[in-house]
Write a protein that holds these residues in place. Sequence first.
Motif, short mmCIF file in Angstrom:
data_model
loop_
_atom_site.label_atom_id
_atom_site.label_comp_id
_atom_site.label_asym_id
_atom_site.label_seq_id
_atom_site.Cartn_x
_atom_site.Cartn_y
_atom_site.Cartn_z
N ASP A 116 1.57 5.52 5.46
CA ASP A 116 1.20 7.56 5.52
C ASP A 116 2.25 7.54 4.32
O ASP A 116 3.78 7.63 4.70
CB ASP A 116 1.03 7.71 6.19
N ALA A 117 1.96 8.20 3.33
CA ALA A 117 2.92 8.97 2.56
C ALA A 117 3.90 7.98 1.43
O ALA A 117 5.10 8.41 1.16
CB ALA A 117 3.53 9.95 3.55
N THR A 118 3.97 6.47 1.61
CA THR A 118 4.48 5.58 1.05
C THR A 118 4.33 4.92 0.15
O THR A 118 2.67 5.29 -0.47
CB THR A 118 4.94 4.55 2.14
N PRO A 119 4.44 4.80 -1.19
CA PRO A 119 3.97 4.17 -2.41
C PRO A 119 2.90 3.15 -2.37
O PRO A 119 1.80 3.27 -2.32
CB PRO A 119 5.13 2.99 -2.97
N ALA A 120 2.20 1.74 -0.92
CA ALA A 120 1.39 1.61 -0.67
C ALA A 120 0.15 1.88 -0.35
O ALA A 120 -1.13 1.71 -0.64
CB ALA A 120 2.30 1.10 1.07
N ALA A 121 -0.12 4.10 0.13
CA ALA A 121 -1.06 4.21 0.29
C ALA A 121 -0.45 5.77 -1.23
O ALA A 121 -2.12 6.41 -0.81
CB ALA A 121 -0.75 5.05 1.45
N ALA A 122 -0.58 5.04 -1.86
CA ALA A 122 -0.61 5.98 -3.28
C ALA A 122 -1.82 6.44 -3.90
O ALA A 122 -2.23 7.41 -4.32
CB ALA A 122 0.34 6.62 -4.48
N ASP A 123 -2.43 5.19 -3.47
CA ASP A 123 -3.85 5.89 -4.07
C ASP A 123 -4.70 5.40 -2.58
O ASP A 123 -6.29 5.31 -3.30
CB ASP A 123 -4.34 4.51 -4.86
N GLY A 139 -5.15 8.46 13.88
CA GLY A 139 -5.11 8.82 12.89
C GLY A 139 -3.53 8.19 12.15
O GLY A 139 -3.03 9.04 10.96
N LYS A 140 -2.97 6.47 12.19
CA LYS A 140 -1.58 6.11 11.46
C LYS A 140 -2.64 4.93 10.50
O LYS A 140 -3.45 4.18 11.42
CB LYS A 140 -0.63 6.25 11.75
N LEU A 141 -2.36 5.69 9.27
CA LEU A 141 -1.97 4.25 8.28
C LEU A 141 -1.26 2.77 8.50
O LEU A 141 -0.38 2.47 7.96
CB LEU A 141 -2.93 4.45 7.06
N TYR A 142 -1.95 1.79 9.55
CA TYR A 142 -1.65 0.57 8.98
C TYR A 142 -1.64 -1.09 7.89
O TYR A 142 -1.12 -1.48 8.70
CB TYR A 142 -1.51 0.26 10.14
N ALA A 326 8.19 -3.84 0.04
CA ALA A 326 7.08 -4.39 1.37
C ALA A 326 5.81 -3.45 0.63
O ALA A 326 4.01 -3.80 -0.19
CB ALA A 326 6.85 -4.98 2.64
N GLU A 327 5.94 -2.31 0.41
CA GLU A 327 5.06 -1.24 -0.03
C GLU A 327 4.84 -1.60 -1.15
O GLU A 327 3.01 -0.95 -1.87
CB GLU A 327 5.68 0.02 0.43
N LYS A 328 5.79 -1.66 -2.28
CA LYS A 328 5.30 -1.93 -3.48
C LYS A 328 4.44 -2.96 -3.82
O LYS A 328 3.68 -2.56 -4.89
CB LYS A 328 6.59 -2.20 -4.13
N PHE A 329 5.12 -3.73 -3.08
CA PHE A 329 4.02 -4.94 -3.38
C PHE A 329 2.11 -4.93 -2.99
O PHE A 329 1.72 -5.21 -3.45
CB PHE A 329 4.37 -6.53 -2.53
N ALA A 330 2.24 -4.35 -2.13
CA ALA A 330 0.21 -4.25 -0.95
C ALA A 330 0.27 -2.45 -2.49
O ALA A 330 -0.67 -3.26 -2.54
CB ALA A 330 1.20 -2.90 0.09
#
Length: 426
Positions: A116-123, A139-142, A326-330
Motif C-alpha cells: 500500500d502507498a508504494t509505487p507498486a500499488a500506484a495503479d 486489510g493490507k495489500l501484499y 522491487a516495488e518499481k519492478f512490480a
Amino acid sequence: MRRGIAASALVAALAVSMAACGSSGSSSDTKADGPVTLTFWDTSNATNEAPNYQELVKKFEAANPTVKVDFVSVPFDQAQNKLQTAMGAKGAPDVFRSEVGWTAAFAKAGYLEPLDATPAAADAGAFQPSLIQQAKYQGKLYGVPLVTDTLGLLYNKDLFAKAGITAAPKTWDELKSAAAAVKEKAGADGFWMRAGDGYYAMPLLFGEGTDTVDAAGKKITVTSPEAAKAVETYKSLFTAPGTVKADLTSDSYAHMMDAFNSGKVAAIIQGPWEITNVYKGTAFADKANLGIAPVPAGSAGKAGAPTGGHNISVYAGADKAHKAAAEKFAAYMTSAESQAFIAQKNSTLPTRSDAYTPEVKANPGIAGFQDVLPTAQPRPELAEYSSLFASLGTNLGKVVQGGTTTQDGLATIATDYAKLLPDFSK
C-alpha cells in the motif's frame, strides 16, 4: 495441478516467526539510487511462457539502467516449497511471481512486504476490484495482480455439431446428455473430468451453493447436504454414457489434454493457461473450433469456478534499496502495457481493463475467457484456503474409485480440515 499448496508447508509457514526471515540474497543496504541487482523468481511455464517474461524483464532493465534483474525460472509445482524454505532461512528472492492462493499464507507468516502507498500499488484503481481484494490480507495489500484465470468449459465445436449440439451445455445434466450424444453420433468420448483434483472439483460445490468452508462464519461445510449432492454429481461425470472413467495415474493431466487436443474427447473443464497448447493440437488448427463457456451450473442453478492467477509480491526481508527496486519492478510488470504484451504472447488474462486492447481481444481464447470471468468466485481471505484442495482431491479420488462412500470421504476431509483450522466448527 496448478493451484495446490502443501498443507505441511503451510503449517510450517505459519509456525515460523519473522525473526527467521531477516536475510535475503541481497542483505546489504545498497543506496536506493545506486546500482541494484534484483533476484526475481518466475514460476511460469519455462518453455511456453518464461521466455516472454524474460523479454519483458529486458525491457524493464532498458528503462531502468540502475537496476539489473537476475531472472530465475522455478518450476511451479516446486515453487511454493522452495519459497517457503528460502523465506524461512536465507536465499529468498527480492520479488517473485506468487500464485494467488499463496499470498495470504505468506503474508500471515510475515514474509511479504505491504505494498500500500508504494509505487507498486500506484495503479491499484485500474485493476479488477475482486483481484485487488484477493491480494490483501487483514486489510493490507501484499501482491499486485499479474494474470488472472478461472476454469471454464472447453469444447470441440465440430464434434458438438456432429452430435447435433448447437449450444454449450448450461448444467451438468445437459453436459452428460451432450457427452452421450457425442459418443453415439460423433464416435468420440463426450467429456473428460479431471479426477482426484480438489481445485477442479470446486465448480461442483459452487453449483450447489456451498464451499468447503464458510470462512466468515468459521465453519467447516464440506459435510453439508449440498456438498454431498455436489460429490454425487461429480461421481456421475465418470460413469455416465459418453464420459471418460476416472484416470488417477500420475500422467492423468497429460492424458486428458492429449485426448482433447487431438479430438478424441469433445469437452473438458480447463483454464486459460492451456489455450496456447490447445491451439497447437490437430483438432484446433482452426482456432475457431474451440468453444469456451462458463462451467455448467448445479441443481441450485448456480455456476462458478475459483478465481486463480498470480501476483507479483515483494520479500519483507530484503533491504531498503532492493525493496524500492522491487516495488518499481512490480509496477512495471503489472502495467497495462506489460500485461497486454504478455497476454498476446502467452494467451493469459490481464488483471486490469485497460490491458484488454483490441489486439489482446483479437485472441479468441482470451475473448472467450473474458466472458467467463464474471462467473468466477474469489477466494476468501483465509491463509489456509488453498491447502484445503489437497485433502479434497485425495479423498474424492477414493470416492470415484469406489474405495469409500461419499459420506465417509467427506467426513475424512472434514477431519483433515479440523486439524488445519482448529478454531472452525463442523
